[in-house]
Design an enzyme around this catalytic site. Structure first.
Site, short mmCIF file in Angstrom:
data_model
loop_
_atom_site.label_atom_id
_atom_site.label_comp_id
_atom_site.label_asym_id
_atom_site.label_seq_id
_atom_site.Cartn_x
_atom_site.Cartn_y
_atom_site.Cartn_z
N ASP A 15 19.32 55.36 70.81
CA ASP A 15 20.44 54.61 70.23
C ASP A 15 21.77 55.15 70.76
OD1 ASP A 15 21.12 52.62 68.13
OD2 ASP A 15 22.20 54.31 67.25
N GLU A 62 20.20 52.95 75.20
CA GLU A 62 21.15 51.89 74.85
C GLU A 62 22.51 52.42 75.28
OE1 GLU A 62 23.09 49.42 71.16
OE2 GLU A 62 22.59 51.52 70.93
C1 NOJ Z 1 23.01 50.46 68.00
C2 NOJ Z 1 21.92 49.77 67.23
O1 NOJ Z 1 21.22 48.91 68.08
C3 NOJ Z 1 22.58 49.09 66.07
O2 NOJ Z 1 21.72 48.23 65.39
C4 NOJ Z 1 23.16 50.13 65.16
O3 NOJ Z 1 23.89 49.51 64.13
C5 NOJ Z 1 24.10 51.07 65.91
N1 NOJ Z 1 23.58 51.48 67.17
C6 NOJ Z 1 24.36 52.31 65.12
O4 NOJ Z 1 23.19 53.08 65.06
#
Ligand code: NOJ
Length: 518
Positions: free
Chosen positions: A196, A249
């Site tokens: 993440d 990500e």
């Molecule tokens: C990215 C995640 O995909 C999202 O759903 C989340 O709210 C944020 N990061 C914070 O963890």
């Protein structure tokens, strides 16, 4: 050398809360998922990525973790996880966990100790004195509002919700902790980890004001120190005798920045969001694909394609947008022509499925689900909506529980009619059982495309076309043609082996993709 499985894999993203509920509480769980592994196998995917299912108070539906080495009891706890993992492997499906290293939950024991005033514990987070009555700097939370919350005479940084305090990655204890967490899940048998906001771990050491608000705040993310952590994690993953992947990500300003995260000793994979945010336009798609292939190809990595996620409006509603009234590029709002959107989303999927690289498929995309735009405000739960309101309605509309059976309670998602987010009545039209084995359905198209995709390999090259709204390419023995415009396109390639919209003989239909055998 054998090719790593993940380089060309299709991974299905499971937003667990909304997949299948086995115990009738209106929330999806691991046993529900386990019982539907056969569905995923027959869809033709190679594995699944599980959104966070650790114990969490749910300020951001699991992205606020209170215990990184356990599974929330609501999802079935660790025993249910182990059963899922064993059965997934039995179905030859890989399983990826979702690691959240930028922040935890306010209920995490470290943060609880920090709240109680323990100085050492505060050093694991970013606590600072304010400026008078004001926060330490002017940074904004990604969900809206200030990125700081006050606790007695100090403030703590949260790049997202106040329930998600950011870790201090300049404290070595944090790095050591997460290496243990990685080992825990790798030792348990998972095949990879989605990371993440992997680009956010480090903030500028001085936490200065960001003068250009609201543009991308480069002081709060994409700092050079992060690469060292990712290198350590790559080494750790490579130290196992299984072929493990790490998929980042990574939202950074340019594809060149992204490529830095994909250097051979860093992340094996990172989502290619550049394409996800392109509107339906041939030149834009082509330029994005070229940018990615050039920058990412130069690192030796393959591209990790994706058209949707639990953070974006569903592809149908993005590509079916006929007038834009506001919202960020991944969640544009306006009038949507759903039929047009379904046609285009099917075409986009086939374009992507033909590319070299891996594909991440968000649950429900295989059904052609549109975004649920008409959720009542009181039903919405996403902190983005709660903090930004009408400026950004947030992500609830792509997280509504899946429809499995058109005629059953909660469309077969649960035995409880009230699901955690309400399902609209029109979900019946998209239910799995109304599409399964139905020739021409979006589900069947996905199954056929994912099966055929395995036959094709080889280098990718664009082919010339006679119209600017048409893209044509060759990959090995496959020729693909995508028509972005509203007129059919005549081709010399004969009868397609698969088409996202049935064409008239000798043509590719408007807003569609067709595949031909060369
Ligand atoms: C990215 C995640 O995909 C999202 O759903 C989340 O709210 C944020 N990061 C914070 O963890």
């Amino acid at each position: 050398m054998t090719t790593s499985w993940w380089r060309n894999a299709v991974i299905y993203q499971v937003y667990l809360r909304s997949f299948v509920d086995s115990d009738g509480d209106g929330i999806g769980d691991l046993e529900g998922l386990r019982l539907r592994l056969g569905y995923l196998r027959s869809l033709g995917v190679d594995g699944l990525w599980l959104n966070p299912c650790y114990p969490s108070p749910g300020a951001d539906h699991g992205y606020d973790v209170s215990d990184y080495t356990d599974i929330d009891a609501r999802y079935g706890g660790l025993p249910a996880f182990d059963r899922l993992l064993t059965d997934a492997h039995g179905h030859r499906l890989k399983v990826l966990m979702d690691l959240v290293p930028n922040h935890c939950s306010v209920e995490h024991p470290w943060f609880q100790a920090a709240l109680a005033g323990d100085r050492e514990a505060r050093e694991r987070f970013i606590f600072r004195p304010g400026r008078g009555d004001q926060p330490p700097n002017n940074w904004r939370s990604m969900f809206g509002g200030p990125a700081w919350t006050r606790v007695d005479d100090e403030w703590y940084l949260h790049s997202f919700d106040p329930g998600q305090p950011d870790f201090n990655w300049r404290n070595p204890e944090v790095g050591e902790y997460f290496e243990d967490v990685l080992r825990f899940w790798f030792d348990r048998g998972v095949d990879g980890i989605r990371i993440d906001v992997a680009h956010m771990l480090f903030k500028h050491a001085d936490l200065p004001d960001w003068p250009n608000h609201p543009e991308y705040n480069i002081l709060s993310q994409n700092q050079p120190e992060v690469h060292e952590v990712l290198r350590r994690w790559r080494k750790l993953a490579d130290s196992y005798d299984r072929d493990l992947t790490l998929v980042g990500e990574v939202w950074v300003p340019s594809v060149q920045d992204l490529a830095l995260y994909l250097r051979p000793d860093e992340l094996p994979q990172a989502f290619y969001f550049d394409l996800l945010v392109q509107p339906w336009d041939a030149a834009g798609f082509r330029a994005s694909i070229d940018r990615g292939m050039e920058a990412i190809g130069s690192t030796g990595a393959t591209i990790t394609w994706t058209l949707a996620s639990h953070d974006a409006h569903r592809a149908v509603s993005r590509y079916g947008l006929v007038s834009y009234t506001g919202g960020p590029p991944n969640r544009p709002r306006g009038e949507v022509d759903v039929d047009l959107g379904v046609r285009r989303a099917r075409a986009a999927m086939m374009l992507l499925a033909a590319m070299p690289g891996s594909v991440y498929l968000y649950q429900g995309e295989e059904l052609g689900l549109p975004e649920v735009l008409d959720l009542p405000d009181e039903a919405r739960q996403d902190p983005t909506f709660l903090r930004s309101g009408p400026a950004d309605y947030g992500r609830d509309g792509c997280r509504v529980p899946l429809p499995w059976n058109a005629d059953q309670v909660a469309f077969g998602f649960s035995t409880k009619p009230e699901t955690w987010l309400p399902q609209p009545s029109w979900f019946a039209d998209y239910a799995v059982d109304s599409q399964l084995d139905v020739q021409g359905s979006t589900l069947e198209l996905h199954r056929q495309a994912l099966k055929l995709r395995r036959d094709f390999d080889g280098d990718f090259t664009w082919l010339p076309t006679e119209r600017p709204d048409v893209l044509a390419f060759r990959r090995g023995d496959l020729i693909g043609v995508t028509v972005f415009g509203s007129e059919p396109y005549p081709t010399p390639y004969g009868t397609p082996i698969l088409a996202s919209t049935e064409p008239a003989p000798g043509t590719v239909a408007a807003n569609s993709t067709a595949w031909f055998r060369a």
